[in-house]
Design a protein around this motif. Structure first.
Motif, short mmCIF file in Angstrom:
data_model
loop_
_atom_site.label_atom_id
_atom_site.label_comp_id
_atom_site.label_asym_id
_atom_site.label_seq_id
_atom_site.Cartn_x
_atom_site.Cartn_y
_atom_site.Cartn_z
N ILE A 526 3.09 -15.38 4.44
CA ILE A 526 1.82 -14.64 4.29
C ILE A 526 1.58 -14.40 2.80
CG2 ILE A 526 0.62 -12.48 4.79
CD1 ILE A 526 2.42 -12.26 7.30
N THR A 527 0.42 -14.76 2.35
CA THR A 527 0.08 -14.53 0.95
C THR A 527 -1.26 -13.79 0.89
OG1 THR A 527 -1.07 -16.67 0.81
CG2 THR A 527 1.26 -16.64 0.22
N GLY A 528 -1.60 -13.36 -0.34
CA GLY A 528 -2.87 -12.68 -0.55
C GLY A 528 -2.82 -11.23 -0.08
N LEU A 529 -4.00 -10.64 0.04
CA LEU A 529 -4.11 -9.22 0.41
C LEU A 529 -3.75 -9.04 1.86
CD1 LEU A 529 -5.00 -6.37 -0.55
CD2 LEU A 529 -7.31 -6.96 0.26
N ASN A 530 -2.74 -8.25 2.11
CA ASN A 530 -2.31 -7.97 3.49
C ASN A 530 -1.78 -6.54 3.48
OD1 ASN A 530 -1.65 -8.55 6.25
ND2 ASN A 530 0.49 -8.72 5.62
N PRO A 531 -2.34 -5.62 4.22
CA PRO A 531 -3.37 -5.86 5.25
C PRO A 531 -4.77 -6.05 4.64
CG PRO A 531 -2.92 -3.53 5.08
CD PRO A 531 -1.91 -4.19 4.18
N ALA A 532 -5.64 -6.61 5.47
CA ALA A 532 -7.05 -6.67 5.12
C ALA A 532 -7.70 -5.37 5.62
CB ALA A 532 -7.69 -7.88 5.76
N VAL A 533 -8.76 -4.93 4.95
CA VAL A 533 -9.40 -3.65 5.28
C VAL A 533 -10.71 -3.90 6.01
CG1 VAL A 533 -10.39 -1.50 4.40
CG2 VAL A 533 -8.33 -2.49 3.33
N GLY A 534 -10.83 -3.30 7.17
CA GLY A 534 -12.08 -3.33 7.89
C GLY A 534 -12.84 -2.02 7.66
N THR A 535 -14.14 -2.10 7.65
CA THR A 535 -14.95 -0.90 7.44
C THR A 535 -15.92 -0.72 8.60
OG1 THR A 535 -16.61 -2.11 6.18
CG2 THR A 535 -14.82 -1.09 4.94
N ILE A 536 -16.30 0.59 8.81
CA ILE A 536 -17.26 0.91 9.87
C ILE A 536 -18.35 1.79 9.23
CG2 ILE A 536 -17.64 1.98 12.11
CD1 ILE A 536 -14.63 1.59 12.64
N ALA A 537 -19.55 1.28 9.16
CA ALA A 537 -20.67 2.07 8.61
C ALA A 537 -21.14 3.07 9.66
CB ALA A 537 -21.80 1.16 8.19
N ASP A 538 -21.43 4.37 9.20
CA ASP A 538 -21.81 5.43 10.12
C ASP A 538 -23.31 5.36 10.38
OD1 ASP A 538 -21.40 7.56 11.76
OD2 ASP A 538 -21.40 9.04 10.14
N ASP A 539 -23.70 5.71 11.58
CA ASP A 539 -25.13 5.70 11.86
C ASP A 539 -25.71 7.12 11.99
OD1 ASP A 539 -23.89 6.38 14.23
OD2 ASP A 539 -25.14 5.06 15.48
N GLU A 540 -24.89 8.18 11.70
CA GLU A 540 -25.40 9.55 11.70
C GLU A 540 -25.78 9.92 10.27
OE1 GLU A 540 -23.70 9.06 15.41
OE2 GLU A 540 -22.57 8.91 13.55
N GLY A 541 -27.00 10.76 10.11
CA GLY A 541 -27.39 11.23 8.79
C GLY A 541 -26.54 12.42 8.37
#
Length: 606
Positions: A526-541
């Motif tokens: 395994i090479t490179g960035l590990n772990p990879a980062v997942g994001t979740i955009a919020d839908d509340e104001g």
């Protein structure tokens, strides 16, 4: 030799017209029938007799005597007794006789005293008398015999010793001159039928036989050369080796020369020894010839040449195979060395062929087969087989195949067979990397991650993955996700995706994140960035804070009550400061100055 009946038929003659003959026969018959009959007529019957002459001079005669010279072969240079023979003369009353014998003095000559004559015969010996012989002239011998009483018996009258002085093939006639033959009894002269003979000179024979066979390393061949008999002159014969499957100078020592059997030798056999030479060549039993030639005073008979043999002391040759140069991508060939243990007098052949192992024929190496030949007696005891390597772009690690020897002739395959060839790979081990390729967002946009294998590989590649960590909460913000990815061997599909579902809520969170981690790879790193980062955009104001006066104040002591309201939940603490300010009412006179901070606790802690 004439028989008695033949003589009777020849001599029985009666002339009945003659009175004198008749009276003579009658008188003789009277004599023969009396017990006093003796002398020349003793033992005779009337039928044995004949009448000769006429009138008062007539006489009774015995039948003719058969006098015979021998017909025989005589060895060159030898001395033998030649018998002069007669038929049965018992009763013939013979007691004296003489004859001349003619011979060729260039072929034979009388030998010994008394002109070679001997009384060893069956006639004279029984009578107790001896012959008296003399050489009248070259090629003529006279024999005189006398006795006191009548001779009896049959067979040898006298032996005359002759030495053969001519050469093989010469002949000498033996004849009796008729005028010189005279045998007598008390009745007169006995008629004689002479029978000539002949002596033919022959040479002694020489034979050769192999009496002891040879063997490596140093047992020689022995040959016995034998003459049938010795002569009064030397016998010589030449000999020489050659021919056959054995090689002169390599398998045996060249041997030649001349054997001499001295005159009158009693040693009739001589031995020829042919030394054996050792070599390091595997051979079958080999042979060579020993040939006799140019005999003098003898004739070669029997099997000539005689055959000698040489047994080998080397064991059968062996064949081995070894991988002496391993292969490698891009183009280093495998080299196999085939070795013959030792020289051999026969050609050695062996087949060879490759077979796939982890390396595949046609992809990793060129299929190779054929036949090796080691010529007879070669000193080149090794041969090479080269198997070309084929390059590819697949990571394989070191692979192998086999080379098999089979069908050997005149040798035995020993050792490791088949032999293994190897091919070192020139591709590095593949790598795995992970990247977030699609961010997530509420209410239902999933995070997508792409896992990439850097290159093909001959072995399957696996890697584990799992989501976790970060500010997003598994089960609240996203679905817990884990598992194992597999890239099949030699696959050309070098990317795979992992999807992490997003979960919606009513909480203001802002953008949150989580990790997708690779672990436990096989056949890759395994090479490179590990772990990879997942994001979740919020839908509340973002939530709002409001304040209203819920209870107005009144003197004397009813205070004002204000309600501070947060518009929605949040995962972060919300604080707001508050403070009073004078209006128409004066702080300190109309109300108490009030200030502070209102805090709304988060629905959960990050």
């Amino acid at each position: 030799m004439f028989t008695k009946l033949q003589r009777l038929s020849e001599v029985l003659s009666l002339n009945i017209t003659s009175v004198w003959r008749l009276l003579s026969i009658l008188a003789l018959a009277i004599i023969l029938t009396t017990s006093s009959a003796s002398g020349a007529f003793a033992g005779r019957s009337l039928s044995d007799l004949s009448y000769s002459g006429s009138g008062a001079l007539a006489q009774i005669l015995v039948p003719p005597m058969e006098l015979t010279a021998p017909t025989a072969n005589q060895l060159v240079g030898s001395t033998v007794a030649l018998p002069i023979t007669v038929d049965d003369i018992t009763g013939d009353g013979i007691f004296t006789g003489q004859f001349d014998l003619l011979y060729d003095p260039a072929v034979i000559t009388p030998s010994g005293a008394n002109a070679g004559c001997s009384a060893a015969g069956t006639i004279v010996g029984n009578a107790g008398v001896a012959p008296f012989c003399s050489i009248l002239a070259s090629g003529r011998i006279r024999v005189v015999l006398a006795g006191a009483s009548a001779w009896t018996g049959s067979g040898t009258l006298v032996n005359i010793n002759f030495t053969a002085i001519g050469i093989a093939g010469n002949t000498s006639a033996l004849t009796f001159p008729a005028l010189n033959i005279e045998f007598s009894n008390d009745g007169g002269t006995v008629p004689v039928n002479p029978h000539p003979g002949q002596i033919t000179l022959v040479a002694p024979t020489i034979t050769v036989v192999n009496t002891a066979t040879g063997a490596e390393p140093n047992t020689p061949n022995s040959f016995a050369v034998t003459v049938s008999n010795s002569l009064s002159v030397p016998i010589t014969v030449n000999y020489a080796t050659g021919g056959g499957s054995a090689t002169l100078g390599s398998d045996y020592t060249a041997t030649s020369g001349t054997l001499t059997f001295p005159a009158n030798t009693s040693t009739l056999t001589q031995t020829i020894t042919v030394p054996t030479l050792d070599d390091l060549i595997t051979e079958t039993t080999e042979n060579f010839d020993l040939t006799l030639s140019n005999p003098i005073n003898a004739t070669i008979t029997g099997t000539n040449p005689a055959v000698g043999s040489i047994a080998d002391n080397e064991s059968g040759p062996t064949l081995t195979i070894a991988n002496t140069t391993p292969g490698a991508e891009t183009s280093t060939a495998n080299v196999f060395t085939v070795t013959l243990s030792n020289q051999t007098s026969s050609a050695v052949t062996v087949n060879y062929a490759t077979s796939s192992g982890t390396a595949i024929s046609g992809s990793d190496f060129t299929s190779t087969s054929g036949t090796l030949t080691f010529p007879a007696n070669t000193t080149t005891l090794t041969q090479l087989i080269s198997v070309p390597t084929l390059d590819d772009t697949i990571f394989e690690g070191t692979e192998n195949f086999t080379m098999l020897l089979s069908g050997a002739t005149n040798a035995t395959i020993v050792g490791t067979n088949p032999e293994t060839g190897t091919i070192a790979d020139n591709e590095t081990q593949p790598t795995l990397s992970i990247a977030s390729t699609t961010p997530g967002a509420e209410p239902a946009t999933n995070n997508v991650f792409t896992v990439t294998l850097t290159g093909q590989t001959a072995s399957a590649v696996t890697v584990n993955y799992a989501a976790g960590g970060g500010s997003a909460i598994s089960g609240t913000d996203y679905t817990a996700t884990s598992g194992t990815l597999t890239f099949a061997a030699n696959t050309t599909t070098l990317t795979q995706t992992i999807t992490v579902p997003t979960l919606d809520d009513l909480i203001f969170e802002g953008a949150e994140n989580f990790d997708l981690t690779l672990s436990g790879p096989t056949n890759a790193t395994i090479t490179g960035l590990n772990p990879a980062v997942g994001t979740i955009a919020d839908d509340e104001g973002q939530p709002t804070v409001s304040i209203v006066n819920m209870t107005p104040g009144a003197e004397p002591s009813t205070g004002n009550v204000f309600a501070v309201t947060l518009s929605s939940q949040t995962i972060s603490p919300v604080t707001v400061n508050y403070a009073t300010s004078s209006g128409t009412a004066t702080s300190g006179a109309d109300f108490t100055s009030t200030s502070g901070t209102v805090t709304f606790a988060p629905i959960r802690q990050r």
